[in-house]
Every structure is written in C-alpha cells, then in structure tokens.
Design a protein around this motif. Structure first.
Motif, short mmCIF file in Angstrom:
data_model
loop_
_atom_site.label_atom_id
_atom_site.label_comp_id
_atom_site.label_asym_id
_atom_site.label_seq_id
_atom_site.Cartn_x
_atom_site.Cartn_y
_atom_site.Cartn_z
N TYR A 138 0.84 -1.20 0.00
CA TYR A 138 0.00 0.00 0.00
C TYR A 138 0.88 1.25 0.00
N ALA A 139 1.86 1.28 0.92
CA ALA A 139 2.73 2.45 1.03
C ALA A 139 3.56 2.66 -0.23
N ALA A 140 4.08 1.56 -0.78
CA ALA A 140 4.90 1.65 -2.00
C ALA A 140 4.07 2.18 -3.16
N GLU A 141 2.85 1.68 -3.30
CA GLU A 141 2.01 2.15 -4.41
C GLU A 141 1.67 3.63 -4.25
N ARG A 142 1.32 4.05 -3.03
CA ARG A 142 1.00 5.46 -2.82
C ARG A 142 2.21 6.35 -3.10
N SER A 143 3.40 5.85 -2.82
CA SER A 143 4.60 6.66 -3.06
C SER A 143 4.81 6.92 -4.55
N GLN A 144 4.24 6.05 -5.38
CA GLN A 144 4.38 6.20 -6.83
C GLN A 144 3.24 7.01 -7.44
N SER A 145 2.09 7.01 -6.76
CA SER A 145 0.90 7.56 -7.43
C SER A 145 0.30 8.79 -6.77
N GLY A 146 0.91 9.28 -5.70
CA GLY A 146 0.31 10.44 -5.05
C GLY A 146 1.31 11.25 -4.26
N PRO A 147 0.97 12.52 -3.98
CA PRO A 147 1.89 13.43 -3.29
C PRO A 147 1.91 13.26 -1.78
N GLN A 148 0.91 12.50 -1.21
CA GLN A 148 0.80 12.47 0.23
C GLN A 148 2.00 11.84 0.92
#
Length: 358
Positions: A138-148
């Motif tokens: 989850y964290a890895a995917e968010r790091s690629q797809s969002g600024p948060q």
C-alpha cells in the motif's frame, strides 16, 4: 527467455484461477511484456520478472483445492494489490531511481509469499507477514501515485527499503524461526506506520508526528535485522564469491547516481566515453577481480573486470555499516565476510566490521 517463461506460466495459470483474478493475470502479462523494452534497466526487468514468478506460484496455490479457504482469500487479495502496485510503474518511463527502488521493494515483498503459503509456517508469523506485505505494498504504491507520501521524502524511502530488507532476512532459509518472529513483530510496527503516513486521509500534523515515530521504530528494526541475520549458520564463501554477492546487492539497492560517482575512477577505459546507466551485478572471477555487468548510457550491455579491493573499499563508503542490513538484507553478511577477508590482509573496509553500539 525468462520473460517468455514468465508469460507462459501466467497464461497457464490464467486458465485455472477463479474468474475474479483473470483481469489481474492479464495485467501481469502486459507488465512482463513491457519490460522487454531495451531501455528498461536490467535490474528493473529482473525485479519485475521475479515478482511475477512469485505471484505465479501464489496463483497456483489459490487454484489448489487443498489451500485453506481463509488463506485463499488472503492470497487473492494480495495478488490483486501487488498487481495494482506494479501497474503504477508500467511502461517504458526511462531510468528513474525511485522506480527501481519501488520494484526492489515489490520483489522482496513478494518473495515472502512462499513462507505465507507454507503450511508449516506458524500462524502468528503468517499473520504478521500478511499484514506487513499489505501495508508495505500500500505504502509503496501510494509513493508512486500520489503526493501524500512524497517520493522525495528520504525518511519515508529509507524506512520503506529497510522494511523490505526485513522481509528479505525473514525469507532467508538461514534465519532461525525465533528470529523470524522477533523481526516480524518490529517490522509490522514499521509497515503500519508507513501505511498511515502514506494514507491520503492522514493530516499533515499527524504525518509529521508519525514520521518521528517511524524514524525511532526503523532504527530499532535495523538493530533487530542485524541481530536476526547474524544468528545464521552460513557456509564460508571464498573472497571472490562473498565480494560478488555483496557487490550485486549494493548495485541493486543503491541509487545509480551514487554508484556512478563512487566508481567513476574505476571504470574500464571503453566505458568512460559513453558512461554507465546501470551497474547491474557482479560475478566471481577470482579472489582478486570481479566481472561487473553494466548497461551503458547508449543501452549497450557490457561487462568488464574490476579489482576487488578498490571496488569494495569504494562501496563501503557508499553503504557504511549503519546502512548495511537496512539496505541489503541478508546479503549484508557477505559484505561483512568480504571485509573480514580483506582485514586479514591489512585492508580496512570502511566501517563494515564495526558492531552495533560501538
């Protein structure tokens, strides 16, 4: 060849998996075919292929009627989540260091699936590993797809890489079960924080507080990584073999820009004009030299001899002892063994033989 084999296996599993997983398998086939692009870094290609192989064996387990229903549900959820994550870096986007780090994290994370599937794995360890895998992905995917969770945030990325190193050590066959469980407990705390920090619903104030807690927990996890890995009973490797394992692990987990700066003076003459795009891996030549495989900036794949002593001493400056286990996982032991060999010859290898707390 490996891409063809991976694609063939996925096509075979597509015929057997539950209907809800067919779209995920088709996406994985597309992702594997995409990394055939000649501009793809060899490490990225290898990482994607190995990740899909790990997922293929999991698909086989999902299709196996002997797999317990609850575990089948967990594995199905994991396959969908990892496929979605891999899709965020699909396409010939060039050589980005964050993309390469992301693929390494996914590769290490999916390698633990065989432990999760293994009926002999203790239930509490399996529970920890499933939670770690879901949170990390989850964290890895968010790091690629969002600024948060800004991919420029070094704290976040260092912890994410260290989290995946824990999974590498837990997966290593030499790690005793008691140490697997100890490492799993602290790594689950780290992965939960990574998930909260990367959640779009987390406020900036809360994210700042969690980041401080993450730094503390990551530091404790790295201490446990060294302790857990160092309890392994490993066969003695030759200097050349240990140095090759160590060097390959550093090539895989360190930014290309840092490697190019460190090794600039060691490049074989034919490489200097074009420059290096990707240091891929090292193979044993002798106890004096390694054969280093690289991709040049014109995408030519090449290899050449590097003397072990200057190569290893330079790499020890790039990855000092306090980063060894958090960056390399179980391969850090090969670096320590290399340093011990060279120390016998009067060569000091940075801080690699420094023990925690010294």
């Amino acid at each position: 060849m490996e891409i063809d084999e991976a694609t063939k296996t996925l096509n075979k599993e597509k015929e057997r998996v539950p209907e809800e997983l067919v779209p995920a398998v088709e996406t994985l086939i597309t992702i594997v075919r995409t990394v055939e692009d000649p501009e793809t870094l060899p490490q990225d290609r290898q990482g994607v292929v190995e990740s899909t192989k790990n997922l293929s064996t999991t698909l086989a387990a999902i299709s196996d009627p002997r797999t317990p229903p609850e575990l089948r549900r967990e594995l199905t959820s994991i396959v969908k989540q990892v496929t979605s994550a891999l899709e965020t870096v699909n396409g010939p986007q060039g050589a980005t260091e964050e993309r390469s780090m992301f693929i390494l994290v996914v590769k290490r994370t999916t390698s633990t699936l065989d432990l999760i599937r293994n009926p002999r794995t203790l239930q509490d360890l399996r529970g920890h590993m499933i939670a770690i895998m879901k949170d990390t992905t989850y964290a890895a995917e968010r790091s690629q797809s969002g600024p948060q969770a800004s991919s420029a945030d070094k704290h976040f990325w260092n912890s994410l890489l260290a989290d995946s190193s824990s999974q590498d050590i837990m997966h290593d066959k030499g790690t005793p079960p008691r140490e697997q469980r100890r490492l799993a407990q602290i790594t689950r705390q780290v992965s939960a924080l990574l998930r909260k920090i990367s959640d779009p619903g987390t406020s900036q104030d809360e994210r700042s507080r969690l980041t401080k807690e993450l730094d503390d927990k990551t530091s404790r996890m790295k201490d446990q990584q060294e302790q857990s890995a160092s309890t392994q009973k490993r066969p003695e490797e030759s200097l050349g073999k240990a140095a090759a394992f160590c060097t390959s692990a550093i090539f895989e987990s360190t930014s290309e820009s840092a490697l190019v700066r460190a090794l600039d003076k060691l490049l074989p003459a034919p490489w200097e004009k074009e420059g290096v795009k990707d240091f891929w891996k090292a193979e044993e030549n002798s106890d004096d030299t390694l054969d280093v495989l690289a991709q040049l900036r014109n995408d030519e794949h090449t290899h050449g001899p590097f003397e072990i002593i200057p190569l290893i001493t330079e790499l020890a400056e790039v990855v000092p002892h306090d980063k060894l286990f958090g960056s390399l996982g179980a391969s850090a032991l090969s670096c320590e063994q290399t340093a011990a060999y060279l120390d016998e010859d009067g060569v000091t290898v940075g801080t690699w033989l420094t023990k925690a707390g010294e």
